[in-house]
Design a protein around this motif. Structure first.
Motif, mmCIF file in Angstrom:
data_model
loop_
_atom_site.group_PDB
_atom_site.id
_atom_site.type_symbol
_atom_site.label_atom_id
_atom_site.label_comp_id
_atom_site.label_asym_id
_atom_site.label_seq_id
_atom_site.Cartn_x
_atom_site.Cartn_y
_atom_site.Cartn_z
ATOM 1 N N TRP A 32 0.820 -1.206 0.000
ATOM 2 C CA TRP A 32 0.000 0.000 0.000
ATOM 3 C C TRP A 32 0.853 1.253 0.000
ATOM 4 C CZ3 TRP A 32 -4.002 -1.298 4.442
ATOM 5 C CH2 TRP A 32 -4.902 -2.279 3.956
ATOM 6 N N ASP A 44 -5.175 7.731 4.087
ATOM 7 C CA ASP A 44 -5.841 6.845 3.147
ATOM 8 C C ASP A 44 -4.820 5.896 2.538
ATOM 9 O OD1 ASP A 44 -8.446 7.842 3.379
ATOM 10 O OD2 ASP A 44 -8.063 9.446 1.944
ATOM 11 N N TYR A 46 -3.799 3.131 -0.511
ATOM 12 C CA TYR A 46 -4.061 2.861 -1.918
ATOM 13 C C TYR A 46 -3.314 1.609 -2.354
ATOM 14 C CZ TYR A 46 -5.915 7.604 -2.155
ATOM 15 O OH TYR A 46 -6.654 8.743 -1.947
ATOM 16 N N ARG A 50 -5.514 2.765 -6.264
ATOM 17 C CA ARG A 50 -6.945 2.777 -5.952
ATOM 18 C C ARG A 50 -7.161 2.691 -4.448
ATOM 19 N NH1 ARG A 50 -9.178 -2.012 -9.504
ATOM 20 N NH2 ARG A 50 -7.034 -2.787 -9.261
ATOM 21 N N LEU A 51 -8.145 3.405 -3.966
ATOM 22 C CA LEU A 51 -8.433 3.517 -2.540
ATOM 23 C C LEU A 51 -8.925 2.187 -1.986
ATOM 24 C CD1 LEU A 51 -8.526 5.790 -0.359
ATOM 25 C CD2 LEU A 51 -10.906 6.165 -1.037
#
Length: 269
Positions: A32, A44, A46, A50-51
């Motif tokens: 991540w 956040d 990813y 992409r989240l």
């Protein structure tokens, strides 16, 4: 970002004492990358841009170090009211998270905590059911009858009862456990439409163990992921074993947050 259907798991986050250590652990395990919130104590996460999740610094040391799952709702006020009527407890009344959406936290009759999310600009996951992303959740409880009735009323779930191998955070695996899969109200119940499940905390587990949700992340290689967890300072509480849907292990990160990794059947050699 596509909207999530009502009652579907749409987000997960983890509460940690050391946010930077969490970034190192999950970056090393899942690859991540992270983007910090604007001056806020969270990041956040990813996967492939992409989240997939969020890591949050605990604001109160008494909070558990744990992963939490959020279910999508198109009317959070109505869902909160249903939770109270169905015998659950509302922990946090709906609160707006800027333009992203509205969230609330609640507990089912057995005490397992979960979140609600009514989407604004953020619907939830941008990636799921792929390596490095959320793929499943299930609640472990000592009150299956009350909990089944609760989720069926609050979210409209339709259940499919199955005998499965169940495993909890203590690492004890047992076969033939009472297990129910949940499908959304508008879907034919069964494994192909299930979005989560309910298992039972048996007498094999300590009496002090509370009810909880276990979050699963998909991985390309379960055994390697378990080895990486240990290398990064975490621990394996249930070593890799085969289930009808692939190969899984239950682990804890280096701060004690429990989760599962699952290598889906289609990725097995």
């Amino acid at each position: 970002m596509a909207a999530f259907a009502h009652s579907v798991p749409c987000w997960v986050d983890v509460q940690l004492s050391d946010l930077e250590a969490g970034k190192r652990f999950y970056g090393g395990l899942f690859g991540w990358t992270f983007r910090a919130g604007d001056g806020l104590p969270f990041a956040d996460a990813y996967s492939d841009g992409r989240l997939v999740a969020a890591l949050a610094a605990k604001q109160d040391g008494r909070m558990p170090t744990a992963w939490g799952v959020y279910f999508s709702t198109d009317d959070i006020t109505a869902t909160v009211a249903l939770i109270r009527e169905a015998g659950g407890q509302v922990i946090t009344d709906p609160v707006r998270a800027g333009r992203a959406g509205v969230l609330a936290q609640a507990a089912d009759p057995g005490g397992a905590v979960f979140g609600l999310w009514q989407a604004g600009d953020r619907a939830g996951f941008e990636k799921q059911n792929e390596p490095g992303a959320f793929c499943w959740t299930e609640v472990y409880t000592r009150q299956p009858a009350a909990v089944d009735a609760f989720y069926e009323r609050v979210f409209g779930f339709r259940g499919t009862d199955m005998d499965e191998t169940a495993v909890g955070a203590t690492g004890t695996a047992e076969s033939g456990i009472d297990f129910r899969m949940w499908s959304p109200a508008d879907a034919e119940p069964g494994p192909d439409t299930a979005v989560g499940g309910r298992s039972v905390i048996t007498d094999a587990f300590p009496a002090v163990m509370p009810s909880y949700f276990l979050t699963y992340f998909a991985v390309a290689d379960c055994d390697r992921a378990a080895e990486t967890v240990v290398h990064l300072g975490g621990r394996v509480t249930a070593p890799p074993f085969d289930i009808p849907y692939g190969r899984m292990a239950v682990v804890q990160d280096d701060q004690g947050a429990a989760f599962a990794v699952l290598q889906p059947t289609e990725l097995l050699p």
